[in-house]
Design a protein around this motif. Structure first.
Motif, PDB file in Angstrom:
ATOM      1  N   TYR A  16       0.825  -1.215   0.000  1.00  0.00           N
ATOM      2  CA  TYR A  16       0.000   0.000   0.000  1.00  0.00           C
ATOM      3  C   TYR A  16       0.859   1.266   0.000  1.00  0.00           C
ATOM      4  CZ  TYR A  16      -3.260   3.629   1.424  1.00  0.00           C
ATOM      5  OH  TYR A  16      -3.989   4.791   1.483  1.00  0.00           O
ATOM      6  N   ALA A  17       1.860   1.335   0.884  1.00  0.00           N
ATOM      7  CA  ALA A  17       2.672   2.548   0.988  1.00  0.00           C
ATOM      8  C   ALA A  17       3.402   2.835  -0.323  1.00  0.00           C
ATOM      9  CB  ALA A  17       3.673   2.406   2.138  1.00  0.00           C
ATOM     10  N   ARG A  18       3.896   1.806  -0.969  1.00  0.00           N
ATOM     11  CA  ARG A  18       4.601   1.989  -2.244  1.00  0.00           C
ATOM     12  C   ARG A  18       3.633   2.465  -3.326  1.00  0.00           C
ATOM     13  NH1 ARG A  18       7.287  -3.613  -3.279  1.00  0.00           N
ATOM     14  NH2 ARG A  18       8.310  -2.538  -5.024  1.00  0.00           N
ATOM     15  N   ARG A  19       2.447   1.871  -3.375  1.00  0.00           N
ATOM     16  CA  ARG A  19       1.441   2.278  -4.368  1.00  0.00           C
ATOM     17  C   ARG A  19       1.016   3.722  -4.137  1.00  0.00           C
ATOM     18  NH1 ARG A  19      -3.107  -0.648  -3.328  1.00  0.00           N
ATOM     19  NH2 ARG A  19      -2.279  -1.924  -1.666  1.00  0.00           N
ATOM     20  N   ARG A  20       0.813   4.077  -2.893  1.00  0.00           N
ATOM     21  CA  ARG A  20       0.402   5.434  -2.538  1.00  0.00           C
ATOM     22  C   ARG A  20       1.465   6.443  -2.959  1.00  0.00           C
ATOM     23  NH1 ARG A  20      -3.076   7.877   1.299  1.00  0.00           N
ATOM     24  NH2 ARG A  20      -2.246   9.777   2.225  1.00  0.00           N
ATOM     25  N   SER A  33       1.098   9.368  -5.978  1.00  0.00           N
ATOM     26  CA  SER A  33       1.233  10.792  -5.652  1.00  0.00           C
ATOM     27  C   SER A  33       2.053  11.552  -6.695  1.00  0.00           C
ATOM     28  CB  SER A  33       1.877  10.957  -4.270  1.00  0.00           C
ATOM     29  OG  SER A  33       3.248  10.577  -4.299  1.00  0.00           O
ATOM     30  N   VAL A  34       2.844  10.823  -7.498  1.00  0.00           N
ATOM     31  CA  VAL A  34       3.694  11.497  -8.483  1.00  0.00           C
ATOM     32  C   VAL A  34       3.360  11.137  -9.927  1.00  0.00           C
ATOM     33  CG1 VAL A  34       5.617  11.788  -6.889  1.00  0.00           C
ATOM     34  CG2 VAL A  34       5.480   9.717  -8.271  1.00  0.00           C
ATOM     35  N   ILE A  56      -7.099   5.050 -10.450  1.00  0.00           N
ATOM     36  CA  ILE A  56      -7.769   4.851  -9.163  1.00  0.00           C
ATOM     37  C   ILE A  56      -9.160   5.470  -9.205  1.00  0.00           C
ATOM     38  CG2 ILE A  56      -7.747   5.478  -6.712  1.00  0.00           C
ATOM     39  CD1 ILE A  56      -4.652   5.289  -6.888  1.00  0.00           C
ATOM     40  N   LEU A  57      -9.275   6.655  -9.802  1.00  0.00           N
ATOM     41  CA  LEU A  57     -10.585   7.295  -9.925  1.00  0.00           C
ATOM     42  C   LEU A  57     -11.511   6.438 -10.770  1.00  0.00           C
ATOM     43  CD1 LEU A  57     -12.463   9.670  -9.401  1.00  0.00           C
ATOM     44  CD2 LEU A  57     -11.443  10.831 -11.373  1.00  0.00           C
ATOM     45  N   ASP A  58     -11.004   5.877 -11.869  1.00  0.00           N
ATOM     46  CA  ASP A  58     -11.807   4.978 -12.700  1.00  0.00           C
ATOM     47  C   ASP A  58     -12.313   3.793 -11.880  1.00  0.00           C
ATOM     48  OD1 ASP A  58     -11.388   6.547 -14.935  1.00  0.00           O
ATOM     49  OD2 ASP A  58      -9.776   5.292 -15.751  1.00  0.00           O
TER      50      ASP A  58
END
Length: 201
Positions: A108-112, A116-117, A125-127
Motif C-alpha cells: 500500500y505505501a509503495r502504491r500510494r 502521488s507522483v 484509481i478514480l476509474d
C-alpha cells in the motif's frame, strides 16, 4: 465456521498476479511510469506478454495491483439484512466491494507513493472508484429503496467520499493487514460525515 479452500489453480493465479504486481511496482520505482512497458513487466515476472493480460487489463492495474471489483452474493445479503441505518450499510457495501479488487496491503505505501507522483495512476484509481459506484448503484436499484434514483446516486457518491476521506486521514489503517483497524477507521469516518450533515441542517 466454514473454511474457504483455495484450489491449486487459484493459488497459481494469485501467485502470478502477485509477481506481476511486484515487477510492475519495482520497475516504475526504478525507471518511472512512462518508461515501463507491459513487455518489461512480463519479462521481469518471467511470464509471456499474453499472460500479463490474463491478470491485468492495463499497465496501471499491474502497478496498483487492481482488478475489477466484484459484488458477491454474500455482500448483497449482508447489505439487505443488516440492522444498521441505510447510509452506514451503503458505506459498508462500498467498502466491501472496493476491497475485492484493490492491491495487497503490504504494498500500500509503495502504491500510494507512486500514485502521488504519477497522474496516470491517480486517474486509474478514480476509474476504479467510479466503477465501484456503478456496481453499488446496480445493487440499490435491485433492492427495495424508498429514495429516488438521484438520492440513491448521491448516497453512493457520498459513501465513496467517506472511504477516500478514510484513506487520506488514516493511511496506516488502509495499509494494515488488520482488517479490524480499517473497519474501525471507516466507521469513525462515517460518523464524522453523519455529524457534518446534521450540522448543516
Amino acid at each position: 465456521m466454514q473454511t474457504h479452500v483455495i484450489g491449486a489453480r487459484e493459488r497459481q493465479r494469485r501467485l502470478i498476479s502477485g509477481e506481476l504486481h511486484e515487477a510492475a511496482l519495482s520497475l516504475v520505482e526504478e525507471h518511472g511510469f512512462s518508461e515501463t512497458t507491459v513487455d518489461d513487466i512480463a519479462a521481469r515476472a518471467g511470464v509471456a506478454r499474453r499472460t500479463f493480460f490474463n491478470h491485468y487489463a492495463v499497465k496501471e492495474d499491474a502497478v496498483l495491483g487492481m482488478t475489477v471489483p466484484q459484488v458477491t452474493d454474500e455482500a448483497v445479503e449482508t447489505f439487505r439484512t443488516s440492522a444498521a441505518d441505510e447510509f452506514t450499510r451503503i458505506v459498508r457495501l462500498f467498502h466491501t466491494v472496493m476491497s475485492t479488487g484493490t492491491g495487497p496491503t503490504h504494498t500500500y505505501a509503495r502504491r500510494r507513493a507512486l500514485a502521488s507522483v504519477h497522474p496516470e495512476l491517480r486517474r486509474r484509481i478514480l476509474d476504479y472508484v467510479m466503477g465501484t459506484e456503478r456496481r453499488i448503484r446496480e445493487v440499490l436499484c435491485c433492492a427495495d429503496q424508498t429514495h429516488s434514483s438521484a438520492t440513491s446516486e448521491a448516497l453512493v457518491m457520498l459513501a465513496g467520499t467517506v472511504l477516500r476521506y478514510t484513506f487520506a486521514r488514516h493511511p496506516e489503517a488502509a495499509g494494515s493487514p488488520d482488517q479490524t483497524l480499517l473497519d474501525d477507521a471507516v466507521a469513525r469516518a462515517t460518523e464524522t460525515f453523519r455529524t457534518a450533515m446534521e450540522e448543516l441542517r
